[in-house]
Design a protein around this motif. Structure first.
Motif, PDB file in Angstrom:
ATOM      1  N   GLN A   5       5.490   6.799   4.084  1.00 33.31           N
ATOM      2  CA  GLN A   5       4.138   6.864   4.647  1.00 33.31           C
ATOM      3  C   GLN A   5       3.247   7.850   3.905  1.00 33.31           C
ATOM      4  O   GLN A   5       2.027   7.746   3.960  1.00 33.31           O
ATOM      5  N   ILE A   6       3.873   8.812   3.224  1.00 28.60           N
ATOM      6  CA  ILE A   6       3.083   9.789   2.467  1.00 28.60           C
ATOM      7  C   ILE A   6       2.524   9.152   1.198  1.00 28.60           C
ATOM      8  O   ILE A   6       1.416   9.456   0.776  1.00 28.60           O
ATOM      9  N   THR A   7       3.329   8.247   0.599  1.00 29.82           N
ATOM     10  CA  THR A   7       2.896   7.679  -0.679  1.00 29.82           C
ATOM     11  C   THR A   7       1.751   6.702  -0.467  1.00 29.82           C
ATOM     12  O   THR A   7       1.712   5.981   0.526  1.00 29.82           O
ATOM     13  N   ARG A   8       0.807   6.702  -1.414  1.00 27.64           N
ATOM     14  CA  ARG A   8      -0.363   5.832  -1.262  1.00 27.64           C
ATOM     15  C   ARG A   8      -1.060   5.641  -2.615  1.00 27.64           C
ATOM     16  O   ARG A   8      -0.728   6.305  -3.590  1.00 27.64           O
ATOM     17  N   PHE A   9      -2.024   4.737  -2.620  1.00 28.33           N
ATOM     18  CA  PHE A   9      -2.838   4.559  -3.806  1.00 28.33           C
ATOM     19  C   PHE A   9      -3.906   5.640  -3.847  1.00 28.33           C
ATOM     20  O   PHE A   9      -4.458   6.016  -2.812  1.00 28.33           O
ATOM     21  N   LEU A  10      -4.167   6.155  -5.017  1.00 29.32           N
ATOM     22  CA  LEU A  10      -5.223   7.150  -5.165  1.00 29.32           C
ATOM     23  C   LEU A  10      -6.358   6.538  -5.955  1.00 29.32           C
ATOM     24  O   LEU A  10      -6.141   5.758  -6.871  1.00 29.32           O
ATOM     25  N   TYR A  11      -7.576   6.857  -5.551  1.00 28.56           N
ATOM     26  CA  TYR A  11      -8.698   6.303  -6.279  1.00 28.56           C
ATOM     27  C   TYR A  11      -9.866   7.245  -6.234  1.00 28.56           C
ATOM     28  O   TYR A  11      -9.859   8.224  -5.514  1.00 28.56           O
ATOM     29  N   ALA A  47      -0.152  -1.336   5.827  1.00 29.19           N
ATOM     30  CA  ALA A  47      -0.413  -2.258   4.722  1.00 29.19           C
ATOM     31  C   ALA A  47      -1.725  -1.966   4.008  1.00 29.19           C
ATOM     32  O   ALA A  47      -1.938  -2.448   2.902  1.00 29.19           O
ATOM     33  N   CYS A  48      -2.618  -1.197   4.621  1.00 39.20           N
ATOM     34  CA  CYS A  48      -3.951  -1.012   4.041  1.00 39.20           C
ATOM     35  C   CYS A  48      -3.970   0.126   3.024  1.00 39.20           C
ATOM     36  O   CYS A  48      -3.694   1.270   3.362  1.00 39.20           O
ATOM     37  N   PRO A  49      -4.300  -0.171   1.766  1.00 32.26           N
ATOM     38  CA  PRO A  49      -4.326   0.893   0.750  1.00 32.26           C
ATOM     39  C   PRO A  49      -5.505   1.840   0.937  1.00 32.26           C
ATOM     40  O   PRO A  49      -5.574   2.869   0.287  1.00 32.26           O
ATOM     41  N   TYR A  50      -6.447   1.486   1.811  1.00 28.44           N
ATOM     42  CA  TYR A  50      -7.651   2.307   1.979  1.00 28.44           C
ATOM     43  C   TYR A  50      -7.629   3.133   3.265  1.00 28.44           C
ATOM     44  O   TYR A  50      -8.592   3.824   3.566  1.00 28.44           O
ATOM     45  N   ASP A  51      -6.560   3.052   4.032  1.00 24.59           N
ATOM     46  CA  ASP A  51      -6.463   3.737   5.322  1.00 24.59           C
ATOM     47  C   ASP A  51      -7.708   3.473   6.175  1.00 24.59           C
ATOM     48  O   ASP A  51      -8.262   4.383   6.789  1.00 24.59           O
ATOM     49  N   ALA A  52      -8.146   2.218   6.193  1.00 22.27           N
ATOM     50  CA  ALA A  52      -9.389   1.887   6.882  1.00 22.27           C
ATOM     51  C   ALA A  52      -9.172   1.559   8.355  1.00 22.27           C
ATOM     52  O   ALA A  52     -10.120   1.347   9.089  1.00 22.27           O
ATOM     53  N   ARG A  53      -7.905   1.511   8.773  1.00 20.55           N
ATOM     54  CA  ARG A  53      -7.630   1.126  10.163  1.00 20.55           C
ATOM     55  C   ARG A  53      -7.051   2.292  10.940  1.00 20.55           C
ATOM     56  O   ARG A  53      -6.441   3.184  10.362  1.00 20.55           O
ATOM     57  N   ALA A 110       0.814  -1.215   0.000  1.00 19.22           N
ATOM     58  CA  ALA A 110       0.000   0.000   0.000  1.00 19.22           C
ATOM     59  C   ALA A 110       0.853   1.273   0.000  1.00 19.22           C
ATOM     60  O   ALA A 110       0.339   2.354  -0.236  1.00 19.22           O
ATOM     61  N   ARG A 111       2.157   1.150   0.299  1.00 18.84           N
ATOM     62  CA  ARG A 111       3.045   2.323   0.291  1.00 18.84           C
ATOM     63  C   ARG A 111       4.008   2.186  -0.878  1.00 18.84           C
ATOM     64  O   ARG A 111       5.046   1.541  -0.747  1.00 18.84           O
ATOM     65  N   PRO A 112       3.672   2.776  -2.017  1.00 25.00           N
ATOM     66  CA  PRO A 112       4.438   2.525  -3.233  1.00 25.00           C
ATOM     67  C   PRO A 112       5.948   2.789  -3.113  1.00 25.00           C
ATOM     68  O   PRO A 112       6.737   2.082  -3.730  1.00 25.00           O
ATOM     69  N   LEU A 131     -12.486  -0.093  -5.411  1.00 26.36           N
ATOM     70  CA  LEU A 131     -11.483   0.949  -5.187  1.00 26.36           C
ATOM     71  C   LEU A 131     -10.069   0.367  -5.256  1.00 26.36           C
ATOM     72  O   LEU A 131      -9.806  -0.706  -4.702  1.00 26.36           O
ATOM     73  N   ALA A 132      -9.195   1.100  -5.932  1.00 31.03           N
ATOM     74  CA  ALA A 132      -7.783   0.716  -6.053  1.00 31.03           C
ATOM     75  C   ALA A 132      -7.613  -0.758  -6.401  1.00 31.03           C
ATOM     76  O   ALA A 132      -6.914  -1.498  -5.705  1.00 31.03           O
ATOM     77  N   ALA A 133      -8.263  -1.169  -7.485  1.00 32.26           N
ATOM     78  CA  ALA A 133      -8.139  -2.567  -7.918  1.00 32.26           C
ATOM     79  C   ALA A 133      -6.676  -2.916  -8.168  1.00 32.26           C
ATOM     80  O   ALA A 133      -6.249  -4.056  -7.964  1.00 32.26           O
ATOM     81  N   GLU A 134      -5.899  -1.902  -8.589  1.00 32.94           N
ATOM     82  CA  GLU A 134      -4.484  -2.139  -8.927  1.00 32.94           C
ATOM     83  C   GLU A 134      -3.637  -2.479  -7.700  1.00 32.94           C
ATOM     84  O   GLU A 134      -2.507  -2.917  -7.832  1.00 32.94           O
ATOM     85  N   ALA A 135      -4.194  -2.285  -6.501  1.00 28.41           N
ATOM     86  CA  ALA A 135      -3.443  -2.666  -5.307  1.00 28.41           C
ATOM     87  C   ALA A 135      -3.468  -4.183  -5.117  1.00 28.41           C
ATOM     88  O   ALA A 135      -2.762  -4.711  -4.256  1.00 28.41           O
ATOM     89  N   GLY A 136      -4.293  -4.859  -5.890  1.00 24.04           N
ATOM     90  CA  GLY A 136      -4.276  -6.323  -5.870  1.00 24.04           C
ATOM     91  C   GLY A 136      -4.924  -6.944  -4.651  1.00 24.04           C
ATOM     92  O   GLY A 136      -4.663  -8.102  -4.335  1.00 24.04           O
ATOM     93  N   THR A 137      -5.778  -6.205  -3.966  1.00 26.19           N
ATOM     94  CA  THR A 137      -6.344  -6.720  -2.727  1.00 26.19           C
ATOM     95  C   THR A 137      -7.681  -7.432  -2.921  1.00 26.19           C
ATOM     96  O   THR A 137      -8.201  -8.023  -1.989  1.00 26.19           O
ATOM     97  N   LYS A 138      -8.244  -7.370  -4.102  1.00 24.37           N
ATOM     98  CA  LYS A 138      -9.562  -7.949  -4.380  1.00 24.37           C
ATOM     99  C   LYS A 138     -10.614  -7.487  -3.359  1.00 24.37           C
ATOM    100  O   LYS A 138     -11.134  -8.298  -2.582  1.00 24.37           O
TER     101      LYS A 138
END
Lengths: 330, 177
Positions: A324-330, B98-104, A191-193, B163-170
């Motif tokens: 920590q700043i880098t992230r996925f954008l959607y 680890a979470c690409p959605y910052d859900a935690r 999640a952190r590119p 959301l963020a399908a490219e993160a590969g998390t399904k």
């Protein structure tokens, strides 16, 4: 044009607007862990090569820094935890998928081993460093009296010394794992590119070895040893520069989030700090000093050594903060 | 069983009822939230397109949070719900990274907290709190393995995205578009 906002209101501390849950503790630990891994690696490796008496500082004395660095690093790691009373949960399970679990178990193995390694050289350490200053003698006597208070300790010491070779092998392998793990820990977070690059493992390993070589070079008075570690360090710096270049090449050839991660260092907010402190002061300038030294110019060894150590520490701070700043954008 | 949620971005009005319902139902500490609403505006005036999304943990199929957890505190329970066991969590933050959605987030008590799909309600046959209160009925909660469920039928008929399908998390939260 597109714009996104939280309309329900969301301002969770250290998560919004950008993630910042890992503070100074993690980079400090990564630095100390890398340094300890490097020192232990050189010590055990040179022991196995039969250079115990030729490279005394590397094999015997510098390794006394290892347990200290590891304990300080462990304290930093502990301080980072938010649910501290449950830390023992790390040791009720082994999780092969989790680099942090690997790290916790590696530390569990290498920390006591590093204490034993130093213990096996304690008598030599005392006889080598006593008789110089009164307070040092006092401190050394005090330590010896405590350590060898019971009779069985001496028997145990003989046993440890007898098994030094086995210990050295274990230390070579464990220090390698520890050194590379400091990078893999970060690279496992997809999640952190910025972190999600397999170069990070080798890069942190090389950087850790390089800081350790710099410290040994600084501590030793032996000319051969100093020259050898100067050369090793030069090689490691070259390797590190190659890996850094390679890392950015990989990012720029990657997906949008990776390109944006690289942009933080190529014009973004970490550009000045990274290229000045890490690459300039931490790698290129000390490398120039090293080359000049090898060519016979008189340069105090503390100068390049200190720059490499500071550069290594700043490198870890920048990588942890920027990642920590880098992230996925959607 | 594979629990999932479909959220209709065409019906959502962004009222944040789901957020408040979750905070009340789960005693979420003040200043924190397990779900949140995002407003996205695309285009240039006067040609604008607006999208509201109620976001939360995606209860992914490929879970980076569970993978990186060093103690096994983050686990997958029945129905594919990703949940944190408080008594095992050491608060290291690996799952948050680890979470690409910052859900935690870190609960003020130290452990990591997140959406549970209201597993305590779901177990008894109820919908999660956020789904139950939605005034426009824009959320559908159900079992993907049940071919007769509303969610399966909705996903068959409608176009959706994750959301963020490219993160590969399904991710298992589907946004109907």
């Amino acid at each position: 044009m597109s714009e996104e906002i939280f309309v329900s209101g969301r301002n969770i501390p250290n998560i919004d607007p950008v993630l910042h849950i890992w503070h100074w503790q993690i980079p400090v630990y990564l630095f100390l862990g890398g340094l300890a891994a490097g020192l232990m690696f050189f010590s055990a490796f040179n022991y196995l090569r039969g250079r115990e008496n030729k490279h005394e500082v590397t094999v015997k004395w510098a390794s006394f820094i290892v347990p200290i660095a590891l304990v300080l690093g462990l304290i930093a790691l502990f301080l980072d935890l938010k649910h501290q009373l449950y830390f023992w949960r790390l040791y009720t399970t082994i999780r092969f998928d989790s680099p942090m679990s690997w790290g916790a178990w590696t530390l569990m193995a290498i920390t006591p081993l590093s204490f034993l390694w130093c213990f096996s050289y304690l008598r030599e350490f005392v006889s080598a460093f006593s008789g110089k200053k009164k307070w040092i003698d006092k401190a050394l006597n005090f330590t010896m009296n405590i350590v060898f208070k019971f009779k069985w300790v001496a028997t145990f010491e003989a046993y440890v010394i007898k098994n030094r070779k086995a210990m050295a092998w274990a230390n070579v392998i464990l220090s390698f794992i520890l050194g590379i793990y400091t990078g893999i820990l970060l690279s496992a977070f997809n999640a952190r590119p910025l972190w999600n690059s397999s170069i990070l493992g080798p890069l942190f390993l090389v950087s850790g070895l390089s800081t350790a070589a710099a410290l040994i070079m600084w501590l030793t008075k032996d000319k051969d040893e100093r020259k050898l570690f100067g050369q090793i360090d030069l090689l490691l710096i070259g390797l590190e520069l190659f890996l850094i270049t390679h890392m950015f090449m990989g990012f720029l050839a990657g997906s949008q989030v990776k390109i944006e991660a690289a942009q933080l260092f190529l014009g973004g907010e970490f550009t000045a700090a990274f290229w000045t402190f890490v690459v300039g002061i931490g790698l290129v300038i000390p490398a120039i000093f090293e080359i000049m030294k090898l060519r016979g110019y008189k340069i105090p060894v503390a100068l390049p050594a200190m720059l490499i150590l500071i550069g290594g520490l700043i490198f870890r701070f920048i990588m942890v903060d920027a990642g920590q700043i880098t992230r996925f954008l959607y | 069983m594979r629990y999932a949620m479909a959220i209709d971005t065409k019906k959502c009005v962004g009222c944040s009822d789901c957020v408040v319902a979750c905070q009340t139902e789960n005693n979420v500490p003040i200043g924190f939230c397990r779900d949140w609403v995002v407003e996205r505006v695309d285009g240039t005036y006067p040609d604008l397109e607006l999208e509201y999304r109620s976001e939360r943990c995606n209860h992914c199929e490929n879970t980076p949070c569970v993978r990186t957890c060093p103690t096994g505190a983050s686990t997958i329970i029945e129905g594919g719900i990703v949940k944190v066991v408080k008594g095992k969590c050491i608060g290291c933050g690996a799952c948050i990274q680890a979470c690409p959605y910052d859900a935690r987030y870190f609960h003020p008590k130290g452990y990591v907290d997140k959406c549970t799909f209201c597993d305590h309600r779901v177990k008894t046959g109820l919908n999660p709190a956020c789904v139950a209160v939605c005034p426009t009925n824009c959320m559908y909660f159900g079992d993907l393995d049940d071919p007769n469920s509303t969610i399966v039928n909705t996903l068959k008929k409608r176009k959706y995205k994750v959301l963020a399908a490219e993160a590969g998390t399904k991710p298992q939260i589907f946004y109907l578009i």
